[in-house]
Design a protein around this motif. Structure first.
Motif, PDB file in Angstrom:
ATOM      1  N   UNK A 122       0.862  -1.181   0.000  1.00 54.24           N
ATOM      2  CA  UNK A 122       0.000   0.000   0.000  1.00 54.24           C
ATOM      3  C   UNK A 122       0.894   1.225   0.000  1.00 54.24           C
ATOM      4  N   UNK A 123       0.647   2.141  -0.909  1.00 54.26           N
ATOM      5  CA  UNK A 123       1.453   3.361  -1.028  1.00 54.26           C
ATOM      6  C   UNK A 123       0.629   4.544  -0.564  1.00 54.26           C
ATOM      7  N   UNK A 124       1.184   5.325   0.377  1.00 55.53           N
ATOM      8  CA  UNK A 124       0.493   6.502   0.882  1.00 55.53           C
ATOM      9  C   UNK A 124       1.312   7.749   0.590  1.00 55.53           C
ATOM     10  N   UNK A 125       0.657   8.753   0.028  1.00 52.83           N
ATOM     11  CA  UNK A 125       1.293  10.031  -0.289  1.00 52.83           C
ATOM     12  C   UNK A 125       1.209  10.926   0.943  1.00 52.83           C
ATOM     13  N   UNK A 126       2.364  11.200   1.555  1.00 55.12           N
ATOM     14  CA  UNK A 126       2.393  12.029   2.762  1.00 55.12           C
ATOM     15  C   UNK A 126       3.203  13.302   2.542  1.00 55.12           C
ATOM     16  N   UNK A 127       3.376  13.694   1.291  1.00 56.64           N
ATOM     17  CA  UNK A 127       4.226  14.861   0.990  1.00 56.64           C
ATOM     18  C   UNK A 127       3.728  16.137   1.656  1.00 56.64           C
ATOM     19  N   UNK A 128       2.445  16.196   1.991  1.00 53.35           N
ATOM     20  CA  UNK A 128       1.900  17.395   2.634  1.00 53.35           C
ATOM     21  C   UNK A 128       2.551  17.644   3.996  1.00 53.35           C
ATOM     22  N   UNK A 129       3.054  16.591   4.649  1.00 52.14           N
ATOM     23  CA  UNK A 129       3.663  16.792   5.962  1.00 52.14           C
ATOM     24  C   UNK A 129       4.950  17.601   5.893  1.00 52.14           C
ATOM     25  N   UNK A 130       5.526  17.736   4.691  1.00 53.92           N
ATOM     26  CA  UNK A 130       6.754  18.510   4.550  1.00 53.92           C
ATOM     27  C   UNK A 130       6.545  19.983   4.880  1.00 53.92           C
TER      28      UNK A 130
END
Length: 490
Positions: free
Chosen positions: A288-296
């Motif tokens: 499962x791939x989760x996009x967490x780039x917003x946490x940057x």
């Protein structure tokens, strides 16, 4: 005569233009620049594109915005005060806020009466103040009473936070909530409690979790987990090597088996070539791939690593028997005469066990055949020099039975019920190829054909344990997903 009269205005116009050519050029250039600037603003991010308002007349409401009900709150300015005997009391006036009080990432139910709320909060607030949390369960039916309880705050990042620190708020009510089938929502009231300023207190209302009527099934908290093993990955960022990721995922799917799952968190490192490596395993249901780039956006420790692993813990805690935490440049290993299930079964009385590291050189490669062939080998086959320096601390990684864990860390969990065992060297370990995945280049810097080597004051010896497993991993990959990744590059 009339013809000549008609030509006079034309000649006069040409003369004026000719005499004023320089001024016209400046005027036209300015007009062109202005129009180009307005056009470019259309493509700028929203924070910059707001400047477009400078190129237009403001609406009437905007002219008098200070007189509207939406005007900013004005703090009463404190003046310096002369008290007595020449003593002057100086006052300080604060405006705005240095960091958010709370940044919600997620909230999960942990049982019939308990929840976990995961987020970030200002590190100075928790370091110098005493923020408090109140949890409230509000049923969807107005005739039912809401329930309040004090939230228990856990700071799992050991003080590693930067501007923000990770906070896990445990909301445990004295009785079951939401079990009546009407649904409801969990509200958290986050209070700064002054935050060091005794004259100021701020409470934010957070709608943490909403449950629809009939959504909760209490049997899910006792049901047999779907997976035997689940991997919670730390944030992936930078220019990762697709070939190293390919080796890592094939190796661990083979080791963890059919009842396993891998949760990968993309903080900018899953570029198109890495995605091509992961896609076959996603389609097979292993990843499962989760996009967490917003946490940057929020400045926390190591791409908010502690935040991500705690979200993963609570998101999947009822879906797996064992949960593993390690990085994609680390390879779990168990001796040949056993297997991973035998090891974890022998440790089932423990909530947590830690795994000792074997550090491998990320520069030295063993040259035992044609030099031209070594660059086509997997990293597992050619990076075989192990650091044997004594007397230094070796970082450990770990695995837990997540139903007994309240919050977790990077190298171990300190918030759990049950026992922890550290003496697992003969049962399980991990090989660490530090830095080899973060560069898209050939890892071999030096080719060596001796069984031991000193490099930069560190002694190394040849350890072919992982090399011997590479052939079986390649065959496993071919059998599972076919030859789709045969042309993967560094």
């Amino acid at each position: 005569m009339a013809k000549d009269d008609n030509q006079i205005p034309k000649k006069m116009f040409i003369g004026v233009v000719w005499n004023c050519a320089a001024e016209l050029k400046v005027l036209l250039s300015a007009l062109l620049f202005f129009c180009s600037l307005i056009t470019l603003f259309q493509f700028f991010p929203s924070s910059i594109s707001n400047l477009r308002g400078c190129a237009a007349f403001p609406p009437p409401a905007a002219i008098n915005f200070l007189s509207t009900s939406a005007s900013p709150v004005e703090n009463k300015k404190l003046q310096d005060v002369v008290i007595a005997n020449g003593l002057t009391k100086r006052n300080f006036n604060a405006y705005g806020s240095a960091a958010y009080n709370f940044i919600l990432m997620s909230a999960y139910r942990g049982g019939v009466n308990t929840f976990a709320v995961i987020g970030l909060s200002s590190k100075p607030l928790h370091l110098f103040g005493k923020p408090k949390y109140i949890c409230e369960w509000v049923p969807h039916v107005e005739t039912l009473n809401s329930v309040n309880v004090t939230g228990y705050k856990i700071l799992p990042d050991w003080g590693y936070g930067r501007v923000y620190t990770v906070v896990v708020v445990n909301c445990t009510f004295p009785t079951s909530v939401g079990h009546d089938g009407v649904g409801g929502k969990l509200v958290v009231y986050a209070s700064t409690s002054g935050g060091g300023d005794t004259d100021f207190d701020l409470t934010d209302t957070i709608d943490a979790l909403t449950e629809n009527p009939g959504q909760v099934n209490s049997l899910q908290f006792q049901a047999e987990p779907k997976y035997e093993y689940l991997y919670c990955g730390s944030p992936l960022y930078g220019g990762l090597s697709p070939q190293r990721v390919r080796e890592w995922i094939a190796y661990h799917v083979r080791m963890f088996g059919e009842k396993s799952h891998f949760v990968i968190h993309d903080a900018g490192g899953v570029h198109p070539e890495v995605m091509e490596v992961l896609r076959p395993w996603i389609e097979k249901g292993y990843v499962t791939l989760q996009d967490i780039k917003e946490e940057e956006r929020f400045d926390g420790y190591y791409h908010n690593q502690f935040l991500i692993v705690n979200d993963c813990l609570h998101r999947y805690r009822f879906m797996t028997k064992w949960m593993f935490f390690f990085d994609v440049d680390e390879f779990i290993f168990v001796p040949k005469e056993t297997n991973l299930k035998a090891v974890t079964d022998s440790l089932s009385d423990y909530t947590q066990f830690t795994i000792q590291q074997r550090t491998m050189s990320n520069k030295l490669c063993y040259l035992d055949d044609n030099a031209g062939r070594i660059y086509r080998k997997w990293g597992l086959e050619k990076l075989v020099y192990r650091d044997i320096k004594r007397g230094i601390r070796r970082d450990r990684k770990y695995a837990i039975q997540p139903r007994n864990v309240f919050a977790t860390g990077v190298h171990l969990s300190e918030n759990l019920k049950g026992k922890t065992i550290h003496k697992t060297e003969g049962k399980i370990m991990y090989y660490h190829y530090h830095g080899t995945i973060s560069e898209r280049r050939e890892p071999c810097r030096q080719l060596v054909n001796t069984t031991d080597k000193y490099l930069d004051g560190t002694p190394y010896v040849v350890d072919t344990t992982m090399r011997e497993a590479a052939g079986a991993v390649k065959m496993f990959e071919l059998r599972m997903i076919g030859p789709v990744l045969q042309k993967t590059h560094q």
